[in-house]
Design an enzyme around this catalytic site. Structure first.
Site, short mmCIF file in Angstrom:
data_model
loop_
_atom_site.label_atom_id
_atom_site.label_comp_id
_atom_site.label_asym_id
_atom_site.label_seq_id
_atom_site.Cartn_x
_atom_site.Cartn_y
_atom_site.Cartn_z
N LEU A 36 95.55 20.02 8.18
CA LEU A 36 95.61 21.48 8.24
C LEU A 36 94.22 22.10 8.44
O LEU A 36 93.21 21.47 8.11
CB LEU A 36 96.20 22.02 6.93
CG LEU A 36 97.69 21.79 6.68
CD1 LEU A 36 98.03 22.14 5.24
CD2 LEU A 36 98.53 22.61 7.65
N PRO A 37 94.17 23.32 8.97
CA PRO A 37 92.88 24.02 9.02
C PRO A 37 92.28 24.13 7.62
O PRO A 37 93.01 24.36 6.65
CB PRO A 37 93.27 25.41 9.56
CG PRO A 37 94.53 25.20 10.33
CD PRO A 37 95.26 24.11 9.58
N SER A 42 86.19 18.77 9.75
CA SER A 42 84.85 18.93 10.35
C SER A 42 83.75 18.56 9.38
O SER A 42 82.77 17.89 9.75
CB SER A 42 84.65 20.36 10.85
OG SER A 42 85.53 20.64 11.92
N SER A 109 95.52 18.99 15.49
CA SER A 109 96.52 18.15 16.18
C SER A 109 97.81 18.04 15.38
O SER A 109 98.13 16.98 14.85
CB SER A 109 95.95 16.76 16.49
OG SER A 109 95.17 16.23 15.45
#
Length: 200
Positions: A36-37, A42, A109
């Site tokens: 999930l975001p 990152s 994704s």
């Protein structure tokens, strides 16, 4: 869509991937972070990059937002555009693998079929899938870019976790529960896995 040009022939260079792997002292491949975001993709990818780089490993991060600033700036977030976004990333990542690098890809994704499509492009033997598992409630609390808030307000359409689904990987190579462990422990776990797999 233009007709495919059948007059294009792949040119095999004189320096092979195997040569680069031998000279660099490590294998090349793709570590694909999905989740999930705000699940930590990152952050973990860039931290791992720094650890590997400081050990002399040729490594590079493909980050979702960064890619959309340039290569994929013409794409939106529809299912079709998401698939094309990932196709382009996978093709470029495959070139980086041939160049002898370890590529860390941090992308939501969200669809299983798209992730399988990516694996087929890159090649299963060169692909490690890391699922950054984190409850949407925790991701929403983190929300450093304020995207969840905008999605809740209807300002962002088709936002994964709010107005668009995320399909969990069924058999990822690694599951990192980023809400339960520190960044350092998560990075160490992935580093150890790559070492066990013989990447370096």
């Amino acid at each position: 869509m233009k007709d495919k040009n059948n007059n294009i022939v792949w040119f095999d260079g004189f320096v092979k991937r195997e040569d680069r792997n031998r000279v660099y002292g490590h294998k090349s491949g793709v570590v694909w972070f999905t989740g999930l975001p705000s699940s930590g993709k990152s952050t973990i990818a860039h931290t791992l990059e720094k650890v590997l780089f400081e050990k002399g490993i040729k490594v590079y991060v493909f980050d979702g937002d960064n890619i959309r600033h340039g290569l994929n700036s013409d794409l939106g977030f529809s299912s079709e555009d998401r698939k094309e976004n990932l196709r382009r990333i996978a093709e470029v990542a495959k070139l980086f693998v041939d160049a002898g690098l370890i590529v860390l890809c941090a992308f939501v994704s969200p669809h299983k079929k798209d992730r399988e499509f990516i694996k087929q492009i890159i090649g299963r033997e060169d692909f490690i899938e890391v699922y950054m598992k984190c409850p949407v409630e925790v991701c929403e609390k983190r929300d450093p870019k304020g995207m969840y808030k905008k999605a809740r307000e209807g300002l962002i359409k088709e936002y994964t976790g709010i107005s668009a689904p995320y399909e969990e990987p069924e058999n990822p190579d690694l599951i990192i529960e980023s809400h339960k462990i520190s960044i350092e422990k998560a990075v160490q776990e992935i580093y150890n896995y790559l070492k066990i797999k013989g990447w370096f």
